[in-house]
Design a protein around this motif. Structure first.
Motif, mmCIF file in Angstrom:
data_model
loop_
_atom_site.group_PDB
_atom_site.id
_atom_site.type_symbol
_atom_site.label_atom_id
_atom_site.label_comp_id
_atom_site.label_asym_id
_atom_site.label_seq_id
_atom_site.Cartn_x
_atom_site.Cartn_y
_atom_site.Cartn_z
ATOM 1 N N VAL A 209 12.701 -27.491 3.934
ATOM 2 C CA VAL A 209 12.004 -26.230 4.165
ATOM 3 C C VAL A 209 12.899 -25.081 3.729
ATOM 4 O O VAL A 209 14.107 -25.083 3.992
ATOM 5 C CB VAL A 209 11.644 -26.067 5.660
ATOM 6 C CG1 VAL A 209 11.014 -24.709 5.907
ATOM 7 C CG2 VAL A 209 10.698 -27.166 6.112
ATOM 8 N N VAL A 210 12.298 -24.109 3.036
ATOM 9 C CA VAL A 210 12.981 -22.851 2.721
ATOM 10 C C VAL A 210 12.266 -21.753 3.495
ATOM 11 O O VAL A 210 11.098 -21.460 3.236
ATOM 12 C CB VAL A 210 12.951 -22.546 1.214
ATOM 13 C CG1 VAL A 210 13.660 -21.217 0.942
ATOM 14 C CG2 VAL A 210 13.605 -23.669 0.418
ATOM 15 N N ALA A 211 12.944 -21.157 4.469
ATOM 16 C CA ALA A 211 12.356 -20.102 5.298
ATOM 17 C C ALA A 211 13.016 -18.769 4.966
ATOM 18 O O ALA A 211 14.247 -18.677 4.877
ATOM 19 C CB ALA A 211 12.542 -20.423 6.778
ATOM 20 N N THR A 212 12.176 -17.744 4.777
ATOM 21 C CA THR A 212 12.675 -16.421 4.393
ATOM 22 C C THR A 212 11.926 -15.361 5.172
ATOM 23 O O THR A 212 10.698 -15.457 5.345
ATOM 24 C CB THR A 212 12.462 -16.165 2.878
ATOM 25 O OG1 THR A 212 12.870 -17.307 2.143
ATOM 26 C CG2 THR A 212 13.243 -14.954 2.424
ATOM 27 N N SER A 213 12.637 -14.352 5.649
ATOM 28 C CA SER A 213 12.001 -13.236 6.357
ATOM 29 C C SER A 213 11.820 -12.065 5.403
ATOM 30 O O SER A 213 12.590 -11.885 4.452
ATOM 31 C CB SER A 213 12.855 -12.808 7.557
ATOM 32 O OG SER A 213 14.117 -12.338 7.128
ATOM 33 N N TYR A 214 10.791 -11.280 5.660
ATOM 34 C CA TYR A 214 10.524 -10.069 4.877
ATOM 35 C C TYR A 214 9.847 -9.092 5.836
ATOM 36 O O TYR A 214 8.631 -9.060 5.940
ATOM 37 C CB TYR A 214 9.638 -10.391 3.681
ATOM 38 C CG TYR A 214 9.437 -9.246 2.704
ATOM 39 C CD1 TYR A 214 10.281 -8.133 2.702
ATOM 40 C CD2 TYR A 214 8.411 -9.287 1.769
ATOM 41 C CE1 TYR A 214 10.101 -7.104 1.811
ATOM 42 C CE2 TYR A 214 8.221 -8.260 0.866
ATOM 43 C CZ TYR A 214 9.065 -7.157 0.893
ATOM 44 O OH TYR A 214 8.888 -6.124 0.013
ATOM 45 N N GLN A 215 10.682 -8.336 6.526
ATOM 46 C CA GLN A 215 10.242 -7.559 7.680
ATOM 47 C C GLN A 215 9.081 -6.623 7.350
ATOM 48 O O GLN A 215 9.115 -5.862 6.383
ATOM 49 C CB GLN A 215 11.414 -6.747 8.243
ATOM 50 C CG GLN A 215 11.097 -6.061 9.562
ATOM 51 C CD GLN A 215 12.314 -5.341 10.108
ATOM 52 O OE1 GLN A 215 13.329 -5.222 9.440
ATOM 53 N NE2 GLN A 215 12.209 -4.857 11.329
ATOM 54 N N ASP A 216 8.024 -6.743 8.201
ATOM 55 C CA ASP A 216 6.865 -5.841 8.178
ATOM 56 C C ASP A 216 6.060 -5.897 6.877
ATOM 57 O O ASP A 216 5.258 -5.003 6.598
ATOM 58 C CB ASP A 216 7.291 -4.384 8.443
ATOM 59 C CG ASP A 216 7.923 -4.221 9.809
ATOM 60 O OD1 ASP A 216 7.450 -4.871 10.747
ATOM 61 O OD2 ASP A 216 8.893 -3.465 9.916
ATOM 62 N N ALA A 217 6.267 -6.936 6.068
ATOM 63 C CA ALA A 217 5.505 -7.058 4.820
ATOM 64 C C ALA A 217 4.182 -7.766 5.098
ATOM 65 O O ALA A 217 4.093 -8.651 5.941
ATOM 66 C CB ALA A 217 6.302 -7.843 3.787
ATOM 67 N N ALA A 218 3.138 -7.357 4.375
ATOM 68 C CA ALA A 218 1.827 -7.980 4.506
ATOM 69 C C ALA A 218 1.848 -9.367 3.868
ATOM 70 O O ALA A 218 2.678 -9.635 2.983
ATOM 71 C CB ALA A 218 0.768 -7.107 3.830
ATOM 72 N N PRO A 219 0.942 -10.285 4.298
ATOM 73 C CA PRO A 219 0.926 -11.645 3.734
ATOM 74 C C PRO A 219 0.818 -11.667 2.217
ATOM 75 O O PRO A 219 1.453 -12.499 1.560
ATOM 76 C CB PRO A 219 -0.302 -12.279 4.399
ATOM 77 C CG PRO A 219 -0.450 -11.546 5.693
ATOM 78 C CD PRO A 219 -0.031 -10.140 5.401
ATOM 79 N N GLU A 220 0.001 -10.740 1.636
ATOM 80 C CA GLU A 220 -0.139 -10.725 0.186
ATOM 81 C C GLU A 220 1.196 -10.427 -0.494
ATOM 82 O O GLU A 220 1.553 -11.045 -1.510
ATOM 83 C CB GLU A 220 -1.175 -9.685 -0.260
ATOM 84 C CG GLU A 220 -2.579 -9.958 0.246
ATOM 85 C CD GLU A 220 -2.871 -9.217 1.551
ATOM 86 O OE1 GLU A 220 -4.048 -8.939 1.800
ATOM 87 O OE2 GLU A 220 -1.917 -8.914 2.298
ATOM 88 N N ASP A 221 1.958 -9.470 0.053
ATOM 89 C CA ASP A 221 3.257 -9.127 -0.526
ATOM 90 C C ASP A 221 4.257 -10.263 -0.346
ATOM 91 O O ASP A 221 5.070 -10.544 -1.232
ATOM 92 C CB ASP A 221 3.794 -7.845 0.102
ATOM 93 C CG ASP A 221 2.924 -6.636 -0.228
ATOM 94 O OD1 ASP A 221 2.310 -6.643 -1.305
ATOM 95 O OD2 ASP A 221 2.840 -5.710 0.604
#
Length: 1016
Positions: A46-58
């Motif tokens: 699994v590769v897990a990455t955070s992207y704070q407050d970003a919408a699912p499309e982004d």
């Protein structure tokens, strides 16, 4: 055989070897690890990455897609799946069986490193993890009775470090706690007054909090390292940070902001038994023993409780080792009961306590030897390996029974004890070796089976094989030796069991008459057998199929999902209503904990309950029945979608049914999923069907007018950056205090970033310092956005999942596929069935191939033994008759065909021929002595009836405790035991009647062929 003669001549040597094996076995047993299931090695990363407050499309476009594209070229990849939702991305890679996962992870890391620089600046570093079913917490602990901030400090500073020092503990994670943060709250009016921007404050704080090395200088014979220190040492240092205005004045951060030592905004709440709590999850090390780790934590809790502040309470919420211990105890009890039953059957037949002891010794010696072999092959004590021993408990005495019976036949013919032991054992040793070998070789193809079925049942096969090998060695060494020393007067008188001898004599005469009739009416006998097999095959449509039997572990899960975008407070009000319903089940619920709000890959509008029920013996209903009642009551709660489901035996095998929709557009897949849901909800047995599509999360789309922005000297990125700063804040630097590191975050006051009006009234500062109203630069549009986006092999996907109740998985899947055939799928869109249904189909196909190879190996072993190709073929006619017992047994008991049942069928291929081998071998012995053919068949049947009954009854009755499925974890072995019990019972009956008929028919054909050949 030389081994038999040597063992009889050297009794002391045999005894010393046995004692050494016992000592080694006891030591091995003490060191064997105990677990619920064997180690399952799933080739998944699994590769897990955070992207704070970003919408699912982004998240999908900027994170998931680049990572998918990069890892897809890694060698051995079978499937790549991704899940993108607000603030996080998870890319899961499933590798082909046999892939070196260690090397594959290195390749994945290299590929991800190549695209890391292309990810947005706000994205976190990708974490590459090796997925394992064992990577689940061993113990959940609840800390209650105080202020959340105080409890968080106790958990992080006192409890977590102490637990992580305990043997076998890998890590302890804290859920529901508060995370400390230094908040720099900006005052927009003062910032305008001094003419500075948030960027200026951010830059000043960041530049003032750093340390760096600036070179070296010489001092005498030494080089001095030059290091400039400038890290914040207190909150005052942050407040006193200097900022230079555009006018050239110097001000401090405190002039335009308020610095607060506070906690980050909470997005979730955690409650244990309805009380606010901190939940600690204890993870074990990879090679650690679950039961031992849980025991260490339990004893550590007692030491900790005395040091906790008054009012604070630390208790166990869920302990997975409890079910393991109960399951192991249940299997051990079944072993003891099965052993006792086998001992009583032997005593009934042999009428001699000494003779029973001689044979009965095979069981403990075989078990102890098995523990030694298991230890040196790296196996663990679990419900499957111990279940294998419980299944083989009756088979362990089969070889000894046959040897002892033949020793007594020589004794009754006037031979002395020494000659009876050596001649009797040597005569049937080859047949015993052959019959044991046929049982062993059926397990060889399982080694080549891949996937979950191999991981689970290869250890079971090894356990059974080890025990049978040990029992065979005992039969041809220890039994003859003990017979020559202890059985001089055994079975010479009728004794008080004379009634049983009379019963056996009556049964022998009855069988002799029946055998004579079937030999006379051979064609009729064959026709009856064919009709019986055909009749049993007709029951197959009424017999269901499932992947693995579910175990009643006593754990349940409740998921509460309110309308997308619902606030945490609203979700908590729904959760309170669920708590009221749960309070009515206090008699069956031991503990429960709930997390309300966003955690990991759960959305903020969800609440997730984990419930531990009382042990099975202490309640009248099963977990599934309780969950169904709960689900019915929870459906009366308005304002949320609530689903209750039972957690299955700790194996985490996924949803029973997963319908995977694939196509080009997420929107079309969402519409299709609603249509699929409507269709499958009408299928009987489908329970709690749900789709990954939802109503969508309300979101405000902000479209920047590039032309207008450029006229003010602004870019789209600058506009979005200031909006993000206003409503999400910005981490500027790190502040260290007493060894702790916490974020220093720039934020605006809460009351200025709450409502839609705050967004509409916002101004954007241009590079020239002018304030531009946001509505001049952007267009605002409110719409529904997706909650999460799924992709498989770089193509959009939508999943519909369902549980199955009151029906078998195979039948429900068949009806679901029929319902899906009624749906018109647009061109380029398709569906596939996944989940346990797909795993079941794959496992059955592999096991079917293993069964074919097992049958071939059994035939090959017998051909070698008899040095004949025809007689093994005759013996194999006992196999088709097992179909009657297997199908009939599963149908009578209401069990479905599952992987354990299929393993039972494979085991039967080696077991059912044993009686036929002994029977045909003795027929050949009598014919070599000059006895007439028909007379040899009848005499062999009468002579072998007693040992065949003994071996069959000990094997069958010893499995009855497992076949009844009594006790925790017994559901897993029950189909296997039922398959063997019914299959062996029916095949033994046909072995005594049908195999002699086939023997005579083929012998007649052989005689005719030889006569014609001679005449020619």
């Amino acid at each position: 055989m030389k081994l038999v003669n040597t063992s009889v001549k050297r009794p002391i040597g045999v005894i010393m070897v046995v004692l050494a094996i016992i000592a080694l076995g006891v030591v091995s047993l003490r060191n064997l690890a105990v677990d619920l299931f064997p180690e399952i090695d799933l080739p998944v990363a699994v590769v897990a990455t955070s992207y704070q407050d970003a919408a699912p499309e982004d998240v999908e476009n900027l994170i998931s897609r680049p990572i998918e594209s990069s890892v897809s070229s890694v060698e051995g990849i079978d499937t790549v799946q991704s899940q993108s939702q607000s603030g996080s991305s998870m890319v899961m890679m499933m590798f082909q069986n046999g892939t070196d996962l260690d090397q594959a992870l290195l390749d994945v890391r290299e590929q991800v490193d190549q695209v890391k620089g292309m990810l947005p600046d706000q994205a976190g570093d990708p974490n590459i993890l090796r997925f394992s079913p064992e990577a689940m917490p061993v113990v959940y602990l609840g800390l209650t009775g105080g202020d959340t901030a105080e409890l968080t400090e106790i958990a992080n500073e006192q409890i977590v470090p102490y637990f992580e020092r305990q043997a076998g503990v890998a890590s302890v994670s804290v859920e529901g706690g508060l995370e400390r943060e230094i908040q720099v709250e900006l005052d927009e009016a003062r910032m305008s007054q001094y003419g500075i921007t948030s960027q200026s404050v951010m830059q000043a704080i960041s530049d003032s909090n750093n340390s760096s090395s600036v070179g070296t200088v010489e001092q005498g014979n030494q080089d001095l390292q030059l290091r400039v220190t400038g890290e914040f040492e207190s909150i005052n240092d942050i407040e006193e940070t200097r900022i230079q205005t555009e006018a050239g004045d110097v001000i401090q951060v405190s002039d335009v902001a308020t610095v607060n030592d506070d906690f980050k905004d909470r997005s979730s709440d955690t409650l244990v038994d309805g009380e606010p709590a901190i939940v600690l999850s204890v993870m074990k090390q990879t090679d650690a023993n679950t039961v031992e780790v849980a025991s260490n934590i339990e004893s550590s809790m007692e030491d900790l409780k005395g040091d906790l502040p008054e009012g604070a309470n630390l208790k166990t919420v869920i302990d997975t080792s409890d079910f393991i211990e109960m399951s192991i105890d249940s299997v051990i009890n079944n072993i003891l009961i099965g052993g006792a039953i086998a001992f009583l059957i032997l005593l009934l037949f042999l009428k001699s306590f000494r003779a029973t002891i001689v044979i009965g010794l095979s069981i403990p010696i075989a078990l102890i030897s098995t523990f030694t072999l298991m230890y040196f092959t790296g196996q663990t004590l679990n419900v499957l390996t111990l279940g294998g021993l419980a299944l083989g408990i009756g088979m362990m005495v089969d070889s000894s029974i046959i040897i002892l019976e033949n020793i007594y036949s020589y004794k009754r013919r006037g031979y002395n004890l020494f000659d009876s032991a050596t001649k009797g054992a040597s005569e049937l040793a080859p047949a015993v070796i052959a019959s044991t070998t046929t049982t062993l070789v059926v397990f060889l193809p399982i080694i080549f089976v891949e996937g979950l079925s191999a991981d689970l049942f290869a250890p079971l096969a090894l356990a059974v094989s080890f025990s049978l090998i040990a029992s065979l060695v005992v039969a041809i060494t220890l039994v003859p030796m003990l017979s020559s020393k202890l059985l001089s007067k055994a079975m010479e008188d009728k004794g008080r069991r004379y009634w049983f001898d009379r019963f056996l004599d009556w049964l022998r005469e009855l069988y002799s008459g029946g055998l004579s009739r079937v030999l006379k009416f051979r064609k009729t006998t064959v026709l009856v057998v064919i009709l019986a097999i055909a009749g049993s095959l007709a029951l197959i449509p009424r017999m269901g199929a499932e992947f693995m039997p579910s175990s009643d572990q006593g754990q349940a899960q409740i998921t509460v999902e309110t309308a997308p975008g619902s606030s945490l407070a609203y979700t908590q009000t729904i959760s309170d209503q669920v708590n009221e319903v749960l309070s009515q089940y206090d008699d069956v619920i031991e503990t429960s904990y709930v997390t309300v709000g966003a955690t990991g890959f759960e959305s903020g509008n969800q609440a997730s309950y984990t419930i531990q029920m009382t042990p099975v013996a202490e309640r009248e209903q099963t977990t599934t029945q309780i969950v169904q009642n709960l689900d019915d009551e929870l459906q009366h709660i308005a304002g949320a979608e609530i689903v209750a489901s039972a957690m299955d035996g700790g194996m985490q095998m996924g949803d029973p049914i997963t319908i995977q929709l694939n196509g080009q557009e997420h929107e079309v897949l969402s519409d299709l999923s609603e249509e699929v849901l409507q269709e499958i909800n009408q299928v009987d047995g489908v329970f709690n069907a749900s789709s990954a599509a939802s109503e969508g999360i309300p979101q405000m789309t902000i479209t920047v007018d590039d032309a207008v922005a450029r006229s003010y000297g602004l870019t789209s990125d600058q506009v979005s950056s200031q909006i993000r700063m206003k409503f999400s804040g910005q981490v500027v630097t790190q502040y260290r205090e007493d060894g702790q590191e916490m974020d220093v975050t720039l934020v605006y006051p809460q009351e200025e970033r709450n409502t839609i009006n705050d967004l509409q009234d916002m101004s954007i500062q241009s590079p020239s310092g002018a304030k531009v109203p946001l509505d001049e630069l952007v267009e605002l549009e409110q719409e529904q956005g997706p909650e999460s986006l799924l992709r498989e092999n770089q193509q959009p996907q939508m999943n519909i999942t369902s549980d199955v109740v009151d029906r078998d998985l195979g039948s429900v899947v068949s009806d679901v596929e029929s319902a899906l055939d009624n749906i018109h799928f647009p061109e380029g869109y398709s569906y596939s069935i996944g989940g346990q249904a797909a795993d079941m189909e794959e496992a059955f196909a592999e096991l079917a191939i293993a069964l074919v190879f097992s049958i071939f190996l059994v035939y090959a072993v017998m051909a070698i033994q008899f040095e004949n190709l025809l007689q093994p073929f005759i013996i194999m006619f006992a196999l088709p008759t097992t179909v009657i017992g297997v199908i009939g047994g599963l149908w009578i008991t209401g069990l479905s065909l599952s992987i354990p049942a299929f393993i039972g069928v494979i085991m039967l291929a080696g077991i059912v021929v044993n009686n036929s081998i002994v029977l045909v071998d003795y027929i050949n012995i009598l014919r070599r002595r000059g006895t007439d053919r028909i007379e040899s068949i009848i005499e062999a049947g009468k002579s072998r009836l007693r040992p065949i009954l003994m071996t069959t009854l000990t094997t069958i009755l010893a499995m009855v405790p497992l076949g009844l499925g009594i006790g925790e974890g017994a559901e897993l072995q029950q189909p296997l035991a039922v398959t063997i019990i019914f299959g062996l019972t029916v095949s033994s009956f046909f072995t005594l009647l049908f195999v002699p008929v086939i023997y005579l028919m083929f012998d007649n054909m052989t005689t005719k062929f030889r006569r014609k050949k001679k005449e020619a």
